[in-house]
Structures are given as C-alpha cells and as structure tokens.
Design an enzyme around this catalytic site. Structure first.
Site, PDB file in Angstrom:
ATOM      1  N   GLU A 105      -6.004 -10.243  -2.325  1.00 34.68           N
ATOM      2  CA  GLU A 105      -6.850 -10.177  -1.118  1.00 34.68           C
ATOM      3  C   GLU A 105      -8.327 -10.075  -1.477  1.00 34.68           C
ATOM      4  O   GLU A 105      -9.076  -9.326  -0.861  1.00 34.68           O
ATOM      5  CB  GLU A 105      -6.463  -8.962  -0.253  1.00 34.68           C
ATOM      6  CG  GLU A 105      -5.015  -8.900   0.117  1.00 34.68           C
ATOM      7  CD  GLU A 105      -4.663  -7.728   1.041  1.00 34.68           C
ATOM      8  OE1 GLU A 105      -5.581  -7.068   1.565  1.00 34.68           O
ATOM      9  OE2 GLU A 105      -3.465  -7.498   1.243  1.00 34.68           O
ATOM     10  N   GLU A 154       0.792  -1.242   0.000  1.00 33.01           N
ATOM     11  CA  GLU A 154       0.000   0.000   0.000  1.00 33.01           C
ATOM     12  C   GLU A 154       0.819   1.285   0.000  1.00 33.01           C
ATOM     13  O   GLU A 154       0.589   2.185   0.817  1.00 33.01           O
ATOM     14  CB  GLU A 154      -0.979  -0.025   1.192  1.00 33.01           C
ATOM     15  CG  GLU A 154      -1.885  -1.239   1.145  1.00 33.01           C
ATOM     16  CD  GLU A 154      -2.810  -1.387   2.349  1.00 33.01           C
ATOM     17  OE1 GLU A 154      -2.767  -0.535   3.247  1.00 33.01           O
ATOM     18  OE2 GLU A 154      -3.566  -2.365   2.389  1.00 33.01           O
TER      19      GLU A 154
HETATM   20  O1  9MR Z   1      -7.653  -8.728   7.669  1.00 29.67           O
HETATM   21  C1  9MR Z   1      -6.712  -7.998   8.434  1.00 29.67           C
HETATM   22  C2  9MR Z   1      -7.336  -7.619   9.768  1.00 29.67           C
HETATM   23  O2  9MR Z   1      -7.545  -8.788  10.554  1.00 29.67           O
HETATM   24  C3  9MR Z   1      -6.416  -6.648  10.509  1.00 29.67           C
HETATM   25  O3  9MR Z   1      -7.076  -6.193  11.666  1.00 29.67           O
HETATM   26  C4  9MR Z   1      -6.063  -5.475   9.611  1.00 29.67           C
HETATM   27  C5  9MR Z   1      -5.138  -4.502  10.295  1.00 29.67           C
HETATM   28  O4  9MR Z   1      -4.789  -3.445   9.462  1.00 29.67           O
HETATM   29  O5  9MR Z   1      -5.455  -5.957   8.424  1.00 29.67           O
HETATM   30  C6  9MR Z   1      -6.323  -6.754   7.675  1.00 29.67           C
HETATM   31  O6  9MR Z   1      -5.705  -7.124   6.454  1.00 29.67           O
HETATM   32  C7  9MR Z   1      -5.391  -6.051   5.567  1.00 29.67           C
HETATM   33  C8  9MR Z   1      -4.154  -6.437   4.815  1.00 29.67           C
HETATM   34  O7  9MR Z   1      -3.112  -6.735   5.709  1.00 29.67           O
HETATM   35  C9  9MR Z   1      -3.722  -5.334   3.862  1.00 29.67           C
HETATM   36  N1  9MR Z   1      -4.802  -4.937   2.988  1.00 29.67           N
HETATM   37  C10 9MR Z   1      -6.071  -4.652   3.623  1.00 29.67           C
HETATM   38  C11 9MR Z   1      -6.492  -5.816   4.518  1.00 29.67           C
HETATM   39  C12 9MR Z   1      -7.859  -5.560   5.120  1.00 29.67           C
HETATM   40  O8  9MR Z   1      -7.800  -4.465   5.981  1.00 29.67           O
END
Ligand code: 9MR
Length: 345
Positions: free
Chosen positions: A255, A144
């Site tokens: 994702e 990101e």
């Molecule tokens: O799914 C993940 C969630 O459990 C966490 O709390 C969160 C913290 O930022 O991250 C989520 O995964 C993210 C991923 O690492 C990067 N792209 C967006 C995803 C959804 O937020």
C-alpha cells in the site's frame, strides 16, 4: 482541468520493472467505474490491481445468509479483461467488517460465541476463496493484526474483537482455512509501520516465525509502507525486507505512498519544487532498494495506494481538511518528478 489524454511518451512503469517485480495500484470505486484519466493511467502503468475498498467484508458479507459478490465481480472482471494480476484485500480485519458478525443479536449487544464467529468467518473465507480462485493469486488473509501498543496481537483495547472472541490462535485458523479452501493461493499477513517501528517489526517477526514453526500455511508478509519523505531510512526498509525474506517468506509492498508530512505535523506546508524533488529522490532510493531485494528473490510485488494525488486517502488523514501529495501523478494526471526519478536510467 484534467489532462484529456495521458502522456503517451512516458514509459510504462510496470514494463520498466518487469524483470524485478510487478507494480500494482489500489483501484478506488471511482477509478474502476469512470473511464477517465486515472483509469487510463491505471491500465498503462500498473500490471496488478487491488481494490481500495470494495472487496472488504462489510461490502460483501451483508448478513448471516448473504454473501454478495455483485460489486466485487465488477472489479474482478475489469482486472481480468485487462489481464492484470489481482490481489484480494482483505479476508479478516478489525475494521470494515460487518458489525453483526461479532454479535448474537440484531441490536449488537451480546457478543457472538466462539463457535458462532468461527462458523461465520470460516463460511466467508471458503465462499470468497471458492468464488475468486480463477481470478485472484494473492490474498490478505489477516490485515493489521499487530498492536501499536504491545506489538503483540491486537486486543479489544486496540479495537479488535477477534482475539477476545476466538482466542489467541485465531490468525493461524484463518490461514489454515484459506489454505484448505485454495492450496495454490498466496496467503499474506499484512500490516503497517513494520518497516518504520522497530518494536512492531520485532513483534511481527516473532509472530510469523512462530507460525512457520507450527507449519501454518503463510506465504508472505505484506508491508503496507505508508511512509513519509523523511522516514524511515532506506537502510531500515531494506533490512526489514531482508529479515522476512531470510525467514523464507515472500515480501510484498502492499500500500505504498510517500507523504510529504511527518505523522505528527499539523500545518499545511508549501508544495515547492524542492519538496517535489526531495520526494522524487526518496522514491528513487527506495525503488533502487526494491530492485536489490527483488534480485535476491525476496520482494515480488510493489503496490502503490493510488495513482493521482487528489484521490489519495492521505487527503484528510491524519489532519482533516489538509491535502497531501504522496503519489506519482498530480491531481491533473501529470507525471510528477517522483515518476521520472524511478523510470530514468
Ligand atoms: O484507502 C482506504 C480508504 O478509502 C478507506 O476509507 C479506509 C477505511 O479504513 O481504508 C483505506 O485503506 C486502508 C487499507 O484498507 C488498510 N491499510 C490502511 C489503508 C489506509 O487507511
């Protein structure tokens, strides 16, 4: 009540697509450590895994002298035991990093110097690459990096301190070190809304084009694809994959989930049969597009961000307390119309 067993009669999703791309999913800590229905679904339907959280730097880089792979190793061993392809998410990000990394002092008041942060992150990248090289084939090197406002590299205004401390060439450095540490690894730049926001797509496109012109060792672009049943149009998704493919990069869907809401919706809607059918048609048309892109050699992996709706990160996001149903299996582990729509002739 959960289904006590998974539906054995279902075709395995990853077997179904084996001639096109690998089909992956994010493993939560819960799924990894509980031998329940979701783990069974993970093993049957997906041939590639990525950790939803536990390989993020804040859980590994405990302090200046501690890089702790204890938990990450459990994930790696699990994937290896079942012979799954493994992705690593993520080496560098502006979120879920240990806070101390950006500061000189324990109170986190004075920012680290460029030399300090560079030495810390370089040490981390080399340690991870060395430790995981026999397991992992694909790494999100930087996650990101593109701003939603300027479509250029994130700045402090976009909650990132990387550029502020290291300067504008920090992304190149991360890729160069990752490549030095493991020249065989697939190195991915990963971001969201690239397929849905044209300006952000241009920003990412120009950025990776520049990296390629400078011979930065980047192998692939990761499209997170947290999308909705309504947007973006499938033509735009296909155009996006083709754009990066034509640059000579691989494309990974990293994702994916398909929310039944538009981002700006606030109210909970009824999850009617019609809505589930609409979602199924959407999954179907997008997986057809993925097949075409895979045939061209552009798309290699399609990774979903979870398995069962009740465990999705979209419950509570962006509206706290509201559920969503963006995945292929319902909260009991039963295949939804979306699963059938992408596995029928
Ligand atoms: O799914 C993940 C969630 O459990 C966490 O709390 C969160 C913290 O930022 O991250 C989520 O995964 C993210 C991923 O690492 C990067 N792209 C967006 C995803 C959804 O937020």
């Amino acid at each position: 009540m959960f289904f006590s067993k998974i539906q054995k009669s279902l075709v395995s999703l990853c077997d179904y697509y084996k001639d096109y791309f690998s089909v992956g999913t994010a493993l939560s800590r819960w799924t990894l450590f509980n031998k329940g229905i979701e783990q069974k679904l993970a093993l049957k339907h997906f041939n590639e895994f990525v950790a939803e959280n536990l390989t993020k730097p804040m859980f590994i880089y405990k302090d200046e002298n501690t890089i702790d792979f204890t938990e990450a190793d459990k994930y790696l061993k699990f994937c290896k035991k079942y012979n799954k392809k493994i992705r690593w998410h993520t080496l560098v990000w502006h979120a879920q990093m240990p806070k101390w990394i950006y500061y000189q002092d324990k109170e986190c008041k004075e920012l680290a110097t460029k030399e300090m942060l560079e030495a810390r992150i370089k040490k981390y990248i080399f340690a991870v690459m060395e430790h995981t090289k026999d397991y992992v084939s694909s790494y999100d090197v930087v996650n990101e990096p593109i701003s939603d406002k300027t479509y250029k590299l994130r700045t402090e205004e976009d909650h990132s301190l990387w550029q502020k401390i290291l300067g504008p060439d920090y992304v190149e450095k991360m890729f160069t070190w990752a490549h030095e540490a493991n020249p065989n690894a697939e190195l991915v730049i990963n971001d969201y809304n690239i397929e849905s926001t044209i300006g952000k797509r241009e920003g990412m496109y120009n950025f990776v084009k520049e990296m390629l012109a400078k011979n930065v060792p980047i192998s692939a672009v990761g499209l997170q694809m947290h999308i909705s049943v309504n947007d973006p149009p499938v033509e735009q998704i296909e155009e996006t994959i083709n754009m990066f493919g034509e640059l000579g990069l691989k494309v990974l869907v990293t994702e994916m989930d398909v929310s039944v809401y538009n981002f700006e919706d606030k109210e909970r809607i009824e999850y009617t049969t019609e809505l589930l059918e609409k979602q199924a048609q959407r999954y179907k048309e997008i997986f057809e597009c993925f097949k075409r892109c895979a045939k061209k050699g552009y798309l290699t992996d399609v990774v979903l961000w979870g398995i069962m709706d009740n465990r999705s990160w979209k419950n509570d996001f962006p509206v706290p307390g509201r559920t969503d149903i963006p995945l292929l299996f319902d909260g009991k582990g039963k295949a939804k119309p979306s699963f059938y729509s992408i596995t029928e002739e």
